[in-house]
Enzyme design. Sequence first.
Site, short mmCIF file in Angstrom:
data_model
loop_
_atom_site.label_atom_id
_atom_site.label_comp_id
_atom_site.label_asym_id
_atom_site.label_seq_id
_atom_site.Cartn_x
_atom_site.Cartn_y
_atom_site.Cartn_z
N GLY A 101 0.64 -1.19 -0.03
CA GLY A 101 -0.43 -0.10 -0.35
C GLY A 101 0.19 1.07 0.10
N GLY A 145 -7.38 17.67 -3.26
CA GLY A 145 -7.70 16.79 -3.65
C GLY A 145 -9.17 15.53 -2.87
N HIS A 195 -38.27 5.35 -13.48
CA HIS A 195 -38.43 6.93 -12.81
C HIS A 195 -39.87 7.03 -12.24
CE1 HIS A 195 -40.32 10.90 -13.30
NE2 HIS A 195 -41.47 10.77 -12.99
#
Length: 468
Positions: free
Chosen positions: A146, A184, A446
């Site tokens: 990581g 960010g 819808h």
Amino acid sequence: MSSYDVAVIGSGPGGYVAAIRCAQLGMKTAIIEKYATLGGTCLNVGCIPSKALLDSSHHYEDAIKHFDTHGIEIPGEVKVNLEKMISRKQAVVDQTTGGIDFLMKKNKIDVFQGIGSFKDATNINITKEDGTVEAIQAKNTIIATGSKPSSLPFIKIDKERVITSTEALKLKEVPKHMIVIGGGVIGLELGQVYKRLGAEVTVVEYLDRIIPGMDGACSKELTKVLKKQKIKFALSHKVKSVERNGNEVVVKADNKKGEEVTFTGDYCLVAVGRHAYTDGLNLEAAGIKQEERGRVAVNEHLQTNVSNIYAIGDVIKGAMLAHKAEEEGTLVAEILAGQKPHIDYNLIPGVVYTWPEVAAVGKTEEQLKEAGVAYKVGQFPMRALGRARASMDIDGFVKIIADKNTDEVLGVHMVGARVADLISEAVVAMEFRASAEDIARMSHAHPTYAEAVKEAALAATEDRPIHI
Ligand code: FAD
Ligand code: NAI
């Protein structure tokens, strides 16, 4: 000494998914994690806790700002109990990481707690907290260690007032003024959490726009909405110093004109990106090469220069996203099983979980312009949807970019309520190389937010949306 077909180092979404897929494919698998809980950044200090706080703070904001409009009156004051909010977040994390323990057992994967480091290309030492070392042997190893938060060379992260996302997920008080360095994903998601809870939030960004990797229209819309929510932005500001004096943090930056601007707050969240994490792995012992920014170098099969060692997720090149790491974990497991898997990196969606959410897949308009591709754009505003008006989530749009000649969908960019979920429709469509007309001719229930996808496709196909 125990020996395995595969050892996975790191138990984040890359590592644990790789381990499960290896086990499913019949390989004897071990996973090594240095922390007591499995799940890596994503489950412990990333995706899950940040979403838990986004959800809690969203409820609070609804209660104080929107319930009244819906005809819901709350007698007395609505208050934040931050301690309880953070402990609920932790309970969600605990439940989720506990789920990974269960999955490891279910798949008969051996879990080792400790720091994994290479002795050579097939032998791994695991150093436990008490200093003892256990050695295992692995025919193949998958590095899934990581990433960690990056900082700027002149910043001292003291983890109290000058913090990274990890500390921002467990603050003991709501800041009065949180200065966020970096517009960010982390800066905006966590900035919005604390803004909702009552902090003043100023985002200081080096570039001239926030979420710089995403389509320009999304940056613009999100900036507009977040400004309405009273988040302040100092764009094109180059931060040059961060100093802490007691409970005060002073951030100095140069603006576009080169003038010095000073921001004073009580917390500074540093969110300027993350970098690959390989500390303690002893890559040299196995002869594994790294590339720029410390990433483990891999070929198109995610294989390192040492043929039985692979690497996946944040520790290699590419987007630092949990679902990208997961796909890579699956890919390597299947390669090891002799299969021929494939990842289309162009179709890994990106999502920002602010509200409104931002979601995207494929190429941005800027990328297509630069590549000289002839394209057409169809855009539909959320405010034109009955569903959006019913919920009063009217900010945002769906933008579909299609090839001008073939009508193939090249990129889909969305801002709005629940677009994190809506983007999956675009991913499916693009995976099957749909044209904008294909989407436009499909029935969309819808009233839903998804109708904006159909309408944007109609706009891209023949410039004939129905509801605007
Ligand atoms: P990690 O999850 O970083 O896991 C690596 C693991 O390896 C860690 O547990 C580490 O302890 C362990 N390890 C390292 N070295 C060793 C060693 N030598 N021995 C043993 N163990 C070791 N992504 C999304 O897609 N969606 C989101 O909403 C999202 N939100 C985020 C929010 C925040 C605040 C942050 C920080 C990140 C977020 N991310 C999100 C990014 C996501 O967390 C990462 O992309 C993802 O965790 C990468 O997975 P990984 O398996 O590569 O590594
Ligand atoms: P980021 O790369 O998203 O944003 C960093 C920002 O900091 C950029 O806008 C950059 O221009 C700016 N910056 C860089 N240097 C600066 C400076 N000196 N002064 C001011 N601004 C500066 O990185 P962030 O937000 O730290 O997130 C790290 C990673 O974690 C991301 O790559 C992201 O993929 C992942 N993540 C994903 C999430 C999601 O999928 N929703 C949520 C949170 C993190």
